[in-house]
Design a protein around this motif. Structure first.
Motif, PDB file in Angstrom:
ATOM      1  N   ALA A  28       0.838  -1.187   0.000  1.00 20.11           N
ATOM      2  CA  ALA A  28       0.000   0.000   0.000  1.00 20.11           C
ATOM      3  C   ALA A  28       0.882   1.250   0.000  1.00 20.11           C
ATOM      4  CB  ALA A  28      -0.896   0.006   1.236  1.00 20.11           C
ATOM      5  N   THR A  29       0.346   2.346  -0.473  1.00 21.70           N
ATOM      6  CA  THR A  29       1.110   3.587  -0.469  1.00 21.70           C
ATOM      7  C   THR A  29       1.216   4.117   0.954  1.00 21.70           C
ATOM      8  OG1 THR A  29      -0.837   4.974  -0.782  1.00 21.70           O
ATOM      9  CG2 THR A  29       0.252   4.155  -2.775  1.00 21.70           C
ATOM     10  N   ARG A  76      -2.003   5.643   2.163  1.00 24.85           N
ATOM     11  CA  ARG A  76      -3.014   4.655   2.554  1.00 24.85           C
ATOM     12  C   ARG A  76      -2.680   4.020   3.902  1.00 24.85           C
ATOM     13  NH1 ARG A  76      -7.253   1.547   1.424  1.00 24.85           N
ATOM     14  NH2 ARG A  76      -7.147  -0.715   1.522  1.00 24.85           N
ATOM     15  N   VAL A  77      -1.413   3.703   4.120  1.00 21.26           N
ATOM     16  CA  VAL A  77      -0.993   3.127   5.398  1.00 21.26           C
ATOM     17  C   VAL A  77      -1.301   4.108   6.526  1.00 21.26           C
ATOM     18  CG1 VAL A  77       1.023   2.395   6.746  1.00 21.26           C
ATOM     19  CG2 VAL A  77       0.764   1.617   4.393  1.00 21.26           C
ATOM     20  N   VAL A 132      -5.078   4.156   7.175  1.00 25.69           N
ATOM     21  CA  VAL A 132      -5.511   2.949   7.876  1.00 25.69           C
ATOM     22  C   VAL A 132      -5.079   3.022   9.338  1.00 25.69           C
ATOM     23  CG1 VAL A 132      -5.178   0.442   8.043  1.00 25.69           C
ATOM     24  CG2 VAL A 132      -5.612   1.494   5.819  1.00 25.69           C
ATOM     25  N   ASP A 169       2.196  -3.746   4.065  1.00 24.61           N
ATOM     26  CA  ASP A 169       1.232  -4.616   3.383  1.00 24.61           C
ATOM     27  C   ASP A 169      -0.111  -4.673   4.107  1.00 24.61           C
ATOM     28  OD1 ASP A 169       1.945  -6.062   5.603  1.00 24.61           O
ATOM     29  OD2 ASP A 169       2.625  -7.830   4.511  1.00 24.61           O
ATOM     30  N   LEU A 170      -0.279  -3.854   5.142  1.00 24.72           N
ATOM     31  CA  LEU A 170      -1.524  -3.747   5.917  1.00 24.72           C
ATOM     32  C   LEU A 170      -1.916  -5.049   6.611  1.00 24.72           C
ATOM     33  CD1 LEU A 170      -3.700  -1.642   3.438  1.00 24.72           C
ATOM     34  CD2 LEU A 170      -2.236  -0.811   5.271  1.00 24.72           C
ATOM     35  N   LEU A 216     -11.538  -3.302   4.745  1.00 23.16           N
ATOM     36  CA  LEU A 216     -10.260  -3.743   4.191  1.00 23.16           C
ATOM     37  C   LEU A 216     -10.445  -5.157   3.672  1.00 23.16           C
ATOM     38  CD1 LEU A 216      -7.863  -2.611   7.081  1.00 23.16           C
ATOM     39  CD2 LEU A 216      -8.074  -1.544   4.844  1.00 23.16           C
TER      40      LEU A 216
END
Length: 129
Positions: free
Chosen positions: A2-3, A6-7, A10, A46-47, A87
């Motif tokens: 993820a960018t 975005r991280v 989240v 990678d979330l 997610l």
């Protein structure tokens, strides 16, 4: 992967939702033994993993008891996050006690004490010298 944006989003959403859970939803009495605040949420690129750093105010026994309660509630927290945040895969949750505020407070106390001792002994630091 993820960018970074975005991280960060989240991590912010997890912090908000877990804070609400701490206030309203986690019924474990051990979590109420000490005052808990979230200091940081670190989400992997990678979330898949979320490390939630918490600061706990209280005695050492209350801190240990609160951490036990938080660790035992990780399944509940992960399940709730899955319902509240959209997610593909809900990250694994890990609570970690953050003692940086406590260490900072101790450091300020030591510096103040050192400054006071220097004043009592007559030491001065002039900028001109």
């Amino acid at each position: 992967m993820a960018t970074n944006r975005r991280v960060a989003r989240v991590a912010s959403a997890i912090e908000r939702e877990v804070s609400l859970m701490l206030l309203h939803d986690i019924k474990d009495d051990r979590v109420g033994a000490g005052m808990v605040s979230i200091t940081e949420v670190d989400v992997s690129g990678d979330l898949q993993h979320a490390r939630i750093f918490v600061s706990i105010y209280g005695t050492e026994e209350a801190k240990a008891e609160t951490m036990e309660g938080l660790i035992s509630s990780t399944g509940f927290v992960r399940r709730e996050l899955g319902h509240r945040i959209r997610l593909r895969r809900t990250p694994e949750v890990m609570f970690i006690e953050d003692r940086s505020l406590e260490r900072g407070h101790n450091m300020v106390h030591l510096l103040n004490r050192l400054s006071q001792e220097r004043e009592e002994r007559g030491y001065t630091f002039d900028e001109e010298e």
